[in-house]
Scaffold this motif. Structure first.
Motif, PDB file in Angstrom:
ATOM      1  N   MET A   1       0.848  -1.188   0.000  1.00  0.00           N
ATOM      2  CA  MET A   1       0.000   0.000   0.000  1.00  0.00           C
ATOM      3  C   MET A   1       0.887   1.243   0.000  1.00  0.00           C
ATOM      4  N   GLU A   2       0.609   2.176  -0.880  1.00  0.00           N
ATOM      5  CA  GLU A   2       1.407   3.381  -0.983  1.00  0.00           C
ATOM      6  C   GLU A   2       1.016   4.363   0.120  1.00  0.00           C
ATOM      7  N   LEU A   3       2.032   4.908   0.789  1.00  0.00           N
ATOM      8  CA  LEU A   3       1.779   5.833   1.877  1.00  0.00           C
ATOM      9  C   LEU A   3       1.590   7.246   1.339  1.00  0.00           C
ATOM     10  N   GLY A   4       0.617   7.951   1.909  1.00  0.00           N
ATOM     11  CA  GLY A   4       0.437   9.352   1.570  1.00  0.00           C
ATOM     12  C   GLY A   4       1.369  10.220   2.397  1.00  0.00           C
ATOM     13  N   GLU A   5       1.414  11.521   2.086  1.00  0.00           N
ATOM     14  CA  GLU A   5       2.334  12.398   2.809  1.00  0.00           C
ATOM     15  C   GLU A   5       2.023  12.485   4.299  1.00  0.00           C
ATOM     16  N   PRO A   6       0.752  12.490   4.741  1.00  0.00           N
ATOM     17  CA  PRO A   6       0.498  12.498   6.190  1.00  0.00           C
ATOM     18  C   PRO A   6       1.090  11.286   6.901  1.00  0.00           C
ATOM     19  N   GLN A   7       0.997  10.109   6.281  1.00  0.00           N
ATOM     20  CA  GLN A   7       1.568   8.907   6.885  1.00  0.00           C
ATOM     21  C   GLN A   7       3.098   8.974   6.913  1.00  0.00           C
ATOM     22  N   VAL A   8       3.674   9.565   5.860  1.00  0.00           N
ATOM     23  CA  VAL A   8       5.137   9.738   5.840  1.00  0.00           C
ATOM     24  C   VAL A   8       5.566  10.676   6.957  1.00  0.00           C
ATOM     25  N   LEU A   9       4.822  11.746   7.174  1.00  0.00           N
ATOM     26  CA  LEU A   9       5.152  12.687   8.243  1.00  0.00           C
ATOM     27  C   LEU A   9       5.028  12.032   9.616  1.00  0.00           C
ATOM     28  N   ASP A  10       4.032  11.170   9.778  1.00  0.00           N
ATOM     29  CA  ASP A  10       3.909  10.425  11.037  1.00  0.00           C
ATOM     30  C   ASP A  10       5.117   9.511  11.245  1.00  0.00           C
ATOM     31  N   ALA A  11       5.528   8.846  10.169  1.00  0.00           N
ATOM     32  CA  ALA A  11       6.681   7.957  10.256  1.00  0.00           C
ATOM     33  C   ALA A  11       7.949   8.736  10.598  1.00  0.00           C
ATOM     34  N   LEU A  12       8.103   9.911  10.005  1.00  0.00           N
ATOM     35  CA  LEU A  12       9.264  10.744  10.300  1.00  0.00           C
ATOM     36  C   LEU A  12       9.241  11.216  11.751  1.00  0.00           C
ATOM     37  N   GLY A  13       8.049  11.484  12.266  1.00  0.00           N
ATOM     38  CA  GLY A  13       7.925  11.869  13.666  1.00  0.00           C
ATOM     39  C   GLY A  13       8.314  10.742  14.599  1.00  0.00           C
ATOM     40  N   VAL A  14       7.848   9.544  14.298  1.00  0.00           N
ATOM     41  CA  VAL A  14       8.215   8.373  15.107  1.00  0.00           C
ATOM     42  C   VAL A  14       9.716   8.138  15.048  1.00  0.00           C
ATOM     43  N   LEU A  15      10.292   8.293  13.863  1.00  0.00           N
ATOM     44  CA  LEU A  15      11.736   8.115  13.705  1.00  0.00           C
ATOM     45  C   LEU A  15      12.502   9.118  14.559  1.00  0.00           C
ATOM     46  N   MET A  16      12.034  10.355  14.607  1.00  0.00           N
ATOM     47  CA  MET A  16      12.688  11.349  15.446  1.00  0.00           C
ATOM     48  C   MET A  16      12.611  10.959  16.921  1.00  0.00           C
ATOM     49  N   GLY A  17      11.455  10.459  17.337  1.00  0.00           N
ATOM     50  CA  GLY A  17      11.300  10.041  18.722  1.00  0.00           C
ATOM     51  C   GLY A  17      12.227   8.896  19.090  1.00  0.00           C
ATOM     52  N   VAL A  18      12.331   7.924  18.187  1.00  0.00           N
ATOM     53  CA  VAL A  18      13.231   6.791  18.425  1.00  0.00           C
ATOM     54  C   VAL A  18      14.682   7.271  18.452  1.00  0.00           C
ATOM     55  N   SER A  19      15.026   8.163  17.521  1.00  0.00           N
ATOM     56  CA  SER A  19      16.384   8.705  17.469  1.00  0.00           C
ATOM     57  C   SER A  19      16.723   9.452  18.752  1.00  0.00           C
ATOM     58  N   ALA A  20      15.738  10.136  19.314  1.00  0.00           N
ATOM     59  CA  ALA A  20      15.962  10.865  20.569  1.00  0.00           C
ATOM     60  C   ALA A  20      16.346   9.904  21.687  1.00  0.00           C
ATOM     61  N   CYS A  21      15.632   8.793  21.781  1.00  0.00           N
ATOM     62  CA  CYS A  21      15.925   7.807  22.829  1.00  0.00           C
ATOM     63  C   CYS A  21      17.299   7.182  22.639  1.00  0.00           C
ATOM     64  N   VAL A  22      17.638   6.862  21.386  1.00  0.00           N
ATOM     65  CA  VAL A  22      18.952   6.278  21.099  1.00  0.00           C
ATOM     66  C   VAL A  22      20.059   7.279  21.429  1.00  0.00           C
ATOM     67  N   THR A  23      19.868   8.520  21.032  1.00  0.00           N
ATOM     68  CA  THR A  23      20.863   9.559  21.306  1.00  0.00           C
ATOM     69  C   THR A  23      21.032   9.771  22.800  1.00  0.00           C
ATOM     70  N   PHE A  24      19.938   9.702  23.532  1.00  0.00           N
ATOM     71  CA  PHE A  24      19.982   9.861  24.988  1.00  0.00           C
ATOM     72  C   PHE A  24      20.891   8.809  25.621  1.00  0.00           C
ATOM     73  N   VAL A  25      20.780   7.580  25.152  1.00  0.00           N
ATOM     74  CA  VAL A  25      21.616   6.488  25.678  1.00  0.00           C
ATOM     75  C   VAL A  25      23.074   6.684  25.260  1.00  0.00           C
ATOM     76  N   ILE A  26      23.298   7.045  23.995  1.00  0.00           N
ATOM     77  CA  ILE A  26      24.667   7.214  23.496  1.00  0.00           C
ATOM     78  C   ILE A  26      25.382   8.327  24.249  1.00  0.00           C
ATOM     79  N   LEU A  27      24.690   9.433  24.510  1.00  0.00           N
ATOM     80  CA  LEU A  27      25.326  10.573  25.169  1.00  0.00           C
ATOM     81  C   LEU A  27      25.632  10.311  26.642  1.00  0.00           C
TER      82      LEU A  27
END
Length: 252
Positions: A1-27
């Protein structure tokens, strides 16, 4: 199923949240070089004022571009939220760099990471606010009123705390002193506390994956930096107030 731009933006938001947690541990184990922690000689670096202005610029230009393209179509809640985001980065891009006194050069790697993040986040927040249709009554909801109030309080704390830090030295000085006044009487990183409160308020007012991810990322990065600063002050100044918390008054 092809994702629309709203779904892509949601995915990018989730990715940022996950990246924040990973960065928190690394730092927790790895401390980045910036400001006072940079080596005396930097092979590849930019002047502090130039680095600040350029690295923050995407988070100002991208919302302005969206405003030019869709401003006449934005609902009032969308326009207010985008204005909150743009006001912060207007101050950070156009005003804050000009007020820097004696800032050390910024390593090119640090500048590039900040620049790429501002592109990512500037696009994420501004594009989401252009596409999403908030209901007209959104601005009367308790979470928007509370969030926008927190955003304003946090921004005032952040700007005032930065002013106190600048006032610690003359334009020709390069040394460091213990900050006094304002929330610095309670915490080491009053400026970071203000910015965390500011984006927590933005997340509460926007009530979205995107704004929440940004608030989480801000919290994770600035908490680790505050811990770094606190250890540095305790080590450098024997008379540093032991009653001061790291970043949250009376708590931590």
């Amino acid at each position: 199923m092809e994702l629309g731009e709203p779904q892509v933006l949601d995915a990018l938001g989730v990715l940022m949240g996950v990246s924040a947690c990973v960065t928190f541990v690394i730092l927790q184990k790895l401390e980045t070089s910036y400001g006072r922690y940079c080596p005396p000689k930097i092979r590849w670096g930019l002047p502090a004022r130039l680095a600040w202005g350029l690295q923050e610029m995407p988070s100002l230009l991208l919302p302005l571009l969206e405003w030019v393209r869709f401003g006449d179509q934005l609902r009032q809640p969308n326009a207010l939220l985008m204005a909150m985001f743009a006001i912060h980065y207007t101050q950070r891009t156009l005003i804050y760099p000009l007020l820097i006194r004696g800032g050390k050069p910024t390593p090119l790697s640090t500048f590039l990471m900040a620049f790429m993040f501002c592109i990512y986040n500037g696009y994420l927040q501004s594009r989401y606010l252009s596409l999403t249709e908030y209901p007209d009554h959104w601005t009367t909801q308790p979470h928007f009123l509370a969030g926008s109030s927190l955003w304003l309080v946090g921004m005032v704390i952040n700007i005032h705390s930065d002013h106190i830090l600048r006032s610690l030295r003359e334009s020709t000085e390069t040394g460091y002193r213990i900050p006094r006044g304002g929330l610095f009487e309670y915490v080491t990183a009053a400026n970071y506390f203000g910015e965390i409160v500011e984006w927590l308020g933005f997340a509460l007012a926007g009530w979205s994956i995107q704004s929440s991810a940004f608030a989480l990322f801000t919290f994770c990065i600035l908490l680790r930096r505050a811990e770094h600063h606190h250890r540095w002050y305790l080590k450098k100044f024997k008379d540093y107030p032991k009653s001061r918390k790291i970043i949250f008054p009376f708590i931590y």
